[in-house]
Design a protein around this motif. Structure first.
Motif, short mmCIF file in Angstrom:
data_model
loop_
_atom_site.label_atom_id
_atom_site.label_comp_id
_atom_site.label_asym_id
_atom_site.label_seq_id
_atom_site.Cartn_x
_atom_site.Cartn_y
_atom_site.Cartn_z
N VAL A 282 57.27 -56.81 84.55
CA VAL A 282 56.49 -56.29 83.42
C VAL A 282 57.36 -55.33 82.64
N THR A 283 56.96 -55.18 81.36
CA THR A 283 57.62 -54.21 80.48
C THR A 283 56.66 -53.05 80.27
N GLY A 284 57.14 -51.84 80.44
CA GLY A 284 56.29 -50.67 80.37
C GLY A 284 55.77 -50.30 81.75
N THR A 285 55.35 -49.04 81.87
CA THR A 285 54.89 -48.53 83.16
C THR A 285 53.62 -49.24 83.60
N PRO A 286 53.65 -49.91 84.78
CA PRO A 286 52.46 -50.64 85.23
C PRO A 286 51.39 -49.69 85.73
N SER A 287 50.15 -50.14 85.68
CA SER A 287 49.03 -49.36 86.20
C SER A 287 48.69 -49.88 87.61
N LEU A 288 48.76 -48.97 88.59
CA LEU A 288 48.47 -49.31 89.98
C LEU A 288 47.15 -48.66 90.39
N THR A 289 46.25 -49.44 90.93
CA THR A 289 44.95 -48.92 91.38
C THR A 289 45.03 -48.58 92.87
#
Length: 450
Positions: free
Chosen positions: A78-85
């Motif tokens: 992915v490009t950009g900071t991923p969102s981790l739940t």
């Protein structure tokens, strides 16, 4: 109330306790290191699958990013900071960075989160749980998500199952500790008992000698240094007994040799016509006989053959006082309750007579009483004399010590009375106490254990 002693008094007990404490401390340190290593291994086990997937994905990156999801479904780019739940796991992130550095892979940043929602068990996991048994029923796997920034703004994201059953640890360590204690402490206990038996017998023999003047030989057994100790003790015992027996024979001979000329002097004194001179000579001979008896009794102190028995000291004191009253001596006794103690009665009579005689000679009159306390019985003899200077109290119990320098019949004997009384009290584990009375006079007490 008796105070609880946590520290053993015996040498063997102290050695065993110290070894047990040392083993416990060593096992506690070992437990701390093992727990630290176990946590590290568990953390590595949780981190390694995700790290492996990221490394594999980076090594096999597709030429076109749009094909990443289809070609490598186990990791996505992915490009950009991923969102981790889920809950952040900074410990796993730190471990992942260290693992990336170990393999030489440059990673700019790592983010990790764990989803607390349990995942359904796979077939192989159910088989594994049944193999572990009932204690593993609460195990539920969860999802661990990891994102690694390999270039500025470019991330690779993966997820793995985590939360596997931890290895059995506490029970294994407890079993190891029990085995270690058995292997170390049982032989130590056997050696300690082998060492303690001759030492205990040696102590008993020494106490027997202190109490009765006789001592049984000690069995020469145990370790080499203990056998040398018991051999030396037995040799010392034999030499001491030989010296004491020789002393007793010498004292018997001296007593016999001195009594013979004294008896001859008494016969000759009877032929003196002057009645006053004859009486004075007889009194002098009697005084010499008493002095000789005191000297021999003091020299034989500690070698008495009289057997100790339960005696009512009130009745004993009353009988001694009655003997003095029949002779016209100024002695009286207070009424007393029954006071029983384990003593050698002839010795106690001798000690009490000496105190009464001193009270009559130096204090004009003797007042006797018996006092019973919780752990002791006191035979008290008080007089009406001038008392003794406090600085000379201890000195007066030494042999041949008197308040004045002369040794004539009018002022007392040879200064052996209190020394003999003190020796008798020592044989009874008691004490002779001297104290000046508030109203004048001296108070001498025979203190005996009840």
């Amino acid at each position: 109330m008796r105070r609880l002693r946590l520290w053993p008094q015996s040498l063997v007990g102290q050695i065993i306790l110290l070894v047990a404490i040392a083993l416990f401390v060593a096992q506690a340190i070992n437990f701390a290191f093992l727990l630290r290593e176990r946590n590290r291994l568990e953390l590595t086990g949780q981190t390694a699958p995700a790290v492996y997937r990221i490394v594999d994905a980076l090594d096999n990156r597709p030429s076109r990013p749009e094909k990443a999801d289809s070609d490598r479904p186990r990791a996505r780019f992915v490009t950009g900071t991923p969102s981790l739940t889920g809950q952040p796991r900074p410990d796993v992130a730190r471990r992942a960075r260290a693992m990336f550095e170990d393999i030489g892979l440059r990673i700019l940043s790592v983010r990790v989160a764990q989803d607390d929602k349990p995942l359904p068990l796979r077939r192989w996991e159910r088989v594994r749980l049944r193999a572990y048994g009932e204690v593993r029923r609460e195990y539920q796997p969860t999802r661990l998500m990891m994102a690694a920034e390999y270039e500025p703004g470019k991330w690779v994201v993966t997820q793995v199952r985590t939360g596997g059953p931890p290895p059995r640890f506490g029970g294994w360590l407890m079993g190891q500790t029990v085995i270690l204690y058995v292997i170390v402490l049982l032989p130590l206990l056997w050696v300690g008992r082998r060492l303690a038996r001759p030492l205990k017998q040696l102590t008993g023999s020494a106490r027997q000698f202190a109490e009765t003047g006789a001592a049984d030989p000690v069995d020469e057994r145990g370790p080499g240094d203990v056998r040398e100790l018991t051999t030396a003790f037995n040799a010392m015992r034999s030499r001491i007994f030989a010296m004491l027996n020789e002393k007793d024979r010498m004292l018997g001979a001296i007593g016999h040799d001195l009594r013979t000329p004294l008896a001859s002097l008494r016969v000759r004194a009877e032929s003196v016509e002057d009645e006053g001179e004859r009486a004075r000579m007889s009194e002098t001979i009697d005084e010499m006989n008493r002095m000789l008896e005191d000297i021999l009794s003091l020299a034989r102190a500690g070698r008495n053959t009289e057997t100790a028995q339960k005696v009512d000291l009130s009745s004993l004191a009353d009988a001694v006082v009655e003997d003095f009253i029949e002779l016209g001596s100024p002695v009286d006794m207070e009424d007393a309750d029954r006071a029983v103690a384990n003593v050698r009665p002839q010795q106690i009579r001798r000690a009490l007579r000496n105190l009464i005689e001193n009270a009559i000679v130096y204090g004009d009159r003797a007042h006797v009483r018996v006092e019973r306390e919780e752990a002791e019985v006191r035979l008290v003899v008080a007089d009406e004399g001038p008392g003794i200077d406090e600085s000379r109290m201890a000195e007066m119990m030494e042999p041949f010590t008197r308040l004045e320098g002369s040794r004539n019949r009018e002022t007392g004997g040879a200064g052996l009375g209190l020394a003999l009384v003190r020796a008798i009290m020592a044989e009874h584990h008691g004490e002779l106490r001297l104290a000046n009375r508030a109203g004048g006079g001296l108070e001498a007490s025979l203190v005996l254990p009840a």
